[in-house]
Design a protein around this motif. Structure first.
Motif, PDB file in Angstrom:
ATOM      1  N   MET A 166      57.884  -8.210 -14.145  1.00 24.65           N
ATOM      2  CA  MET A 166      59.219  -8.751 -14.297  1.00 24.65           C
ATOM      3  C   MET A 166      59.653  -9.373 -12.978  1.00 24.65           C
ATOM      4  O   MET A 166      59.140  -9.040 -11.912  1.00 24.65           O
ATOM      5  N   PRO A 167      60.599 -10.328 -12.982  1.00 23.29           N
ATOM      6  CA  PRO A 167      61.046 -10.971 -11.741  1.00 23.29           C
ATOM      7  C   PRO A 167      61.676  -9.961 -10.784  1.00 23.29           C
ATOM      8  O   PRO A 167      62.249  -8.958 -11.205  1.00 23.29           O
ATOM      9  N   ALA A 168      61.591 -10.250  -9.507  1.00 22.19           N
ATOM     10  CA  ALA A 168      62.197  -9.400  -8.475  1.00 22.19           C
ATOM     11  C   ALA A 168      62.369 -10.236  -7.218  1.00 22.19           C
ATOM     12  O   ALA A 168      61.969 -11.405  -7.163  1.00 22.19           O
ATOM     13  N   GLY A 169      62.954  -9.622  -6.184  1.00 25.63           N
ATOM     14  CA  GLY A 169      63.109 -10.318  -4.903  1.00 25.63           C
ATOM     15  C   GLY A 169      64.076 -11.473  -5.006  1.00 25.63           C
ATOM     16  O   GLY A 169      65.263 -11.304  -5.255  1.00 25.63           O
ATOM     17  N   THR A 170      63.582 -12.693  -4.844  1.00 26.24           N
ATOM     18  CA  THR A 170      64.420 -13.885  -4.932  1.00 26.24           C
ATOM     19  C   THR A 170      64.633 -14.323  -6.379  1.00 26.24           C
ATOM     20  O   THR A 170      65.432 -15.222  -6.630  1.00 26.24           O
ATOM     21  N   PHE A 171      63.912 -13.738  -7.339  1.00 25.53           N
ATOM     22  CA  PHE A 171      64.058 -14.020  -8.768  1.00 25.53           C
ATOM     23  C   PHE A 171      63.658 -15.445  -9.138  1.00 25.53           C
ATOM     24  O   PHE A 171      63.856 -15.851 -10.277  1.00 25.53           O
TER      25      PHE A 171
END
Length: 809
Positions: A1-6
């Motif tokens: 799944m997306p994370a960090g800066t997305f």
């Protein structure tokens, strides 16, 4: 799944989130592995230890394929890209694939894909779950609390929109970073050009603060809103370079921001009934571009290749309600809520140009590394000799056999000679191959940042294998590198086992040389700094963090493009005087040039040509040394070789009053000025390189600005160097002393002249610390008809003024 800066960009690093559950009664070690369909042979993984009956969320670094930038796999117009994943149980030492809850082998998700050329991010205070992600447009109204707007966010949007309005392909978006997991390594911020910090989240996340600091050192542009960020966060970001004092915090209702360069004051159109917070600071370094009520309103600090902008008054003071003039040309359906006021637009100019990721291209480093390894094929002349002997042996053998009446034996003798030649060539090849042991060579570009003990290290590494073998590559101290193995069709995997530890799996290095671009951060026991001042013989300074015996071919590199060699003194200091100035495109004064010096010269040429006008932006000490330990591991015992190009910004120390100093010509800035009784400047003058050629007589006045480090200066004398092509012309040189013009000398024709000026020390700089010289070029013989157009043109090739004097209190 997306994370960090997305959000994810082609050929850049990012982070994906991973959530794993262990429903067993025993702890387990699980490995989550992901890949992109564009390059399924390159996978990225993270190992997690999960207690019994527990759930754990974490992150995994990934790098998008470069082919996405060209629309590979149908991504030319898409806004999301697919990512696949697998989970393995490695508790028993072997991999066991675990199915998804739906019974499938692969997990699937999609990541938001960005095509922006310049990206601004903002670290949000509000934390969201990674599954939701902050996919909001920067034009969108964003309410928070009792206020209609989050003004920190509006300020970031206003700056971003102003900058993008200057772009050929504007994008109206600010990327919000509101994940509970901030990127803990600098590569996780790879896709951002600018970052805005408007809260204290970094004070509670040391790893993320270090990542932001290293990202800035590599060229990131950071905006810190001091009215919302505490001292601890700032200290973590700047480290030892934190060099200003917070006096207090007050409130202001009327905003009148003064530009320190133009001395113009901008009045905000709004009177704030709810006064704005204003942090009053005392700054001992950096550049104050704006003030409010006599106190700094903005402070710009250089940090490595990057910059940090501090604003001390609330962002409402920098923006104005409404879309602004740029919105008239915008095709967007929605218009922004605010636009940048004049002071913010002036500050935004500093954030226009993002530095190059690498100061030297990998293609220029590869020949340097190959020479370091010593890898070579059998010499061409040796091969020619063996083949020539084989070709000569056949007719000689034929003649001998013909004379002896046994010519038919040539039928089997020819193949025997061919086989012998083949065996000789194979043996020569084997000896050459075994002559070079397995070797790792590194060409490092090492950038020091004043006030910190961290070095930003990047470059190219090359691994030579005499035979194909399994490689054990990894790192115990962070950094990244991806070996160039795309032609091998190996499904290889980069596995992270901790914040700074990772290794490669399933990597087989073929015979020969393989390269990999890398970057790493290295901590040193002592800060690497070069502290310098002006002395009687020129610039003198000391390098800390490296012994003089470890340095080769050092230079002083200046923003003007001038370079000077440096000489070591008995006390370990380095000195550079007027005689050490190098001619253009030269990098050494050594009479005997070695192979190593030629290799370094090629890198010097790439460094200064590829970054002309952008590096250096301030005086730098540069020199060669042994490679720094990056923490990279290479498994089997390998020979290590290579060199590091060390780039250190010069820290100037004050010259005590009463000290005799010599200022080499490269350190004084020259410009054309109007002379006595004149209003215009010379149209022939060029600050660097030859002047414009002219067939007409001319009178030019040049002002040489002394560096601040020696001002005020008295008892001044100088030596003017003038390189001119002027056959048939007279050159008259004079000096300006107050309002008086004092002739110095008259010369004729082409030459490299040296003019001594005010040898008695009677020259006085003007109020701004400048010295003015007049150069008049007139024909030796004026034609009878007065027509000078047939006269041979003259041209000044270069000018320079070496200055001597004594510093004053």
């Amino acid at each position: 799944m997306p994370a960090g800066t997305f959000r994810y960009w082609a050929d850049t690093w990012g982070m994906v989130g991973v959530t794993l559950s262990n429903r067993d009664t025993q702890p387990r070690t699980l490995k989550s592995s992901v890949y992109f369909e564009e390059n399924a042979n390159l996978q990225f993984a993270r190992e997690f230890w999960i207690p019994a009956m527990a759930r754990r969320r974490g992150w995994c670094p990934v790098k998008l394929p470069a082919t996405y930038a060209t629309g590979g796999s149908g991504t030319s117009n898409t806004t999301t890209i697919p990512i696949k994943g697998m989970v393995f149980d490695v508790s028993a030492g072997t991999e066991r694939l675990l199915p998804t809850p739906a019974g499938k082998q692969l997990y699937s998700d999609r990541l938001e894909f960005g095509r922006e050329t310049r990206v601004t991010g903002i670290i949000e205070h509000h934390i969201t779950g990674a599954s939701t992600g902050p996919a909001k447009d920067s034009l969108q109204v964003k309410a928070i609390g009792d206020s209609e707007f989050d003004y920190a966010y509006e300020g970031a949007v206003a700056m971003h929109n102003f900058l993008e309005g200057q772009s050929a392909n504007p994008t109206r978006r600010v990327q919000q970073i509101s994940d509970s997991f901030l990127p803990a390594f600098e590569e996780g911020l790879d896709g951002l050009d600018r970052l805005v910090i408007c809260n204290d989240r970094l004070s509670k996340d040391v790893a993320a603060a270090m990542a932001v600091r290293r990202w800035v050192h590599r060229g990131g542009l950071l905006w810190v809103m001091l009215d919302r960020v505490d001292e601890r966060s700032v200290s973590l970001l700047l480290g030892e370079a934190f060099d200003f004092e917070i006096v207090d915090k007050v409130n202001v209702a009327r905003i009148a921001i003064r530009n320190t360069a133009t001395e113009q004051t901008w009045q905000h159109p709004k009177y704030f009934e709810d006064p704005l917070p204003f942090v009053r600071i005392l700054a001992s370094s950096g550049r104050v571009d704006h003030t409010l009520n006599g106190w700094p309103a903005s402070l710009l600090v250089s940090a490595g290749k990057g910059k940090v902008l501090f604003t001390t008054v609330a962002s409402e003071a920098w923006i104005v309600a409404g879309a602004g003039p740029q919105a008239e040309n915008s095709r967007a359906e929605q218009q922004p809520n605010h636009h940048a006021g004049l002071p913010l637009r002036q500050l935004a100019e500093e954030f226009m140009d993002v530095p190059r990721d690498s100061l030297v291209d990998a293609a220029d480093l590869k020949p340097f590394l190959i020479d370091q390894i010593g890898y070579r094929i059998v010499q061409k002349n040796l091969v020619v000799l063996v083949l020539s002997l084989f070709c000569l042996s056949l007719p000689i053998a034929g003649i001998v056999l013909w004379r002896s009446g046994k010519l038919e034996q040539l039928v089997w003798l020819g193949p025997v000679f061919a086989l012998a030649a083949t065996l000789v060539l194979l043996e020569l090849g084997r000896q050459h191959k075994q002559g070079v042991q397995p070797t790792v060579a590194m060409a490092q570009i090492v950038e020091a940042t004043a006030g910190t003990s961290e070095l930003a290290v990047s470059g190219l590494l090359a691994i030579y294998n005499p035979d194909s073998s399994t490689a054990q590559l990894g790192s115990a101290e962070g950094g990244t590198f991806i070996p160039d193995l795309d032609d091998q069709q190996q499904t290889r995997r980069m596995v992270w086992t901790g914040l700074n530890t990772w290794h490669w799996e399933n990597v087989t290095l073929p015979q020969g040389i393989r390269t990999a671009e890398f970057q790493a951060s290295v901590s040193t026991p002592q800060s690497v700094e070069f502290q310098a001042s002006f002395g009687p013989d020129g610039v003198i300074g000391k390098l800390t963090g490296k012994s003089p015996s470890e340095i080769n071919d050092p230079l002083l590199a200046l923003p003007s493009g001038s370079r000077l060699t440096m000489r070591i003194q008995e006390d370990g200091s380095w000195i550079s005087g007027p005689a050490d100035l190098l001619a253009p495109d030269t990098f050494t004064r050594a009479e005997l040039v070695t192979d190593a010096m030629n290799r370094r010269k090629a890198i010097y040429q790439s460094l200064f040509e590829q970054n002309r006008g952008t590096f250096p932006l301030q005086p730098y000490w540069v020199g060669w040394t042994t490679p720094y330990l990056t923490g990279f591991t290479f498994g089997q015992k390998m020979e290590r070789t290579g060199e590091a190009l060390l780039l250190v910004p010069i820290l100037w120390t004050p010259t005590p009053p009463g000290t005799k100093v010599t200022v080499p010509s490269a350190f004084s800035t020259c410009r054309s000025v109007a002379g006595p009784g004149r209003t215009g400047i010379s149209s022939l003058f060029r600050a660097s390189g030859p002047w414009i050629e002219s067939p007409l007589e001319s009178s030019s006045w040049l002002r040489f600005q002394l560096p601040d480090q020696v001002l005020p200066l008295r008892q001044v004398s100088g030596t003017l160097q003038l390189d001119i092509k002027a056959p048939g012309w007279q050159i008259k040189v004079s000096q300006l002393a107050g309002e008086k013009v004092l002739p110095i000398a008259t010369k004729s024709g082409t030459a490299k002249y040296r003019f001594e000026i005010a040898a008695d020390g009677s020259w006085e700089p003007d109020a701004g610390g400048g010295l003015t010289i007049g150069i008049q070029v007139v024909p030796e013989v004026v034609p009878a008809d007065g027509n000078l157009e047939e006269q041979t043109p003259w041209q000044i090739q270069s000018t320079g003024l070496d200055i001597r004097g004594t510093t004053s209190p």
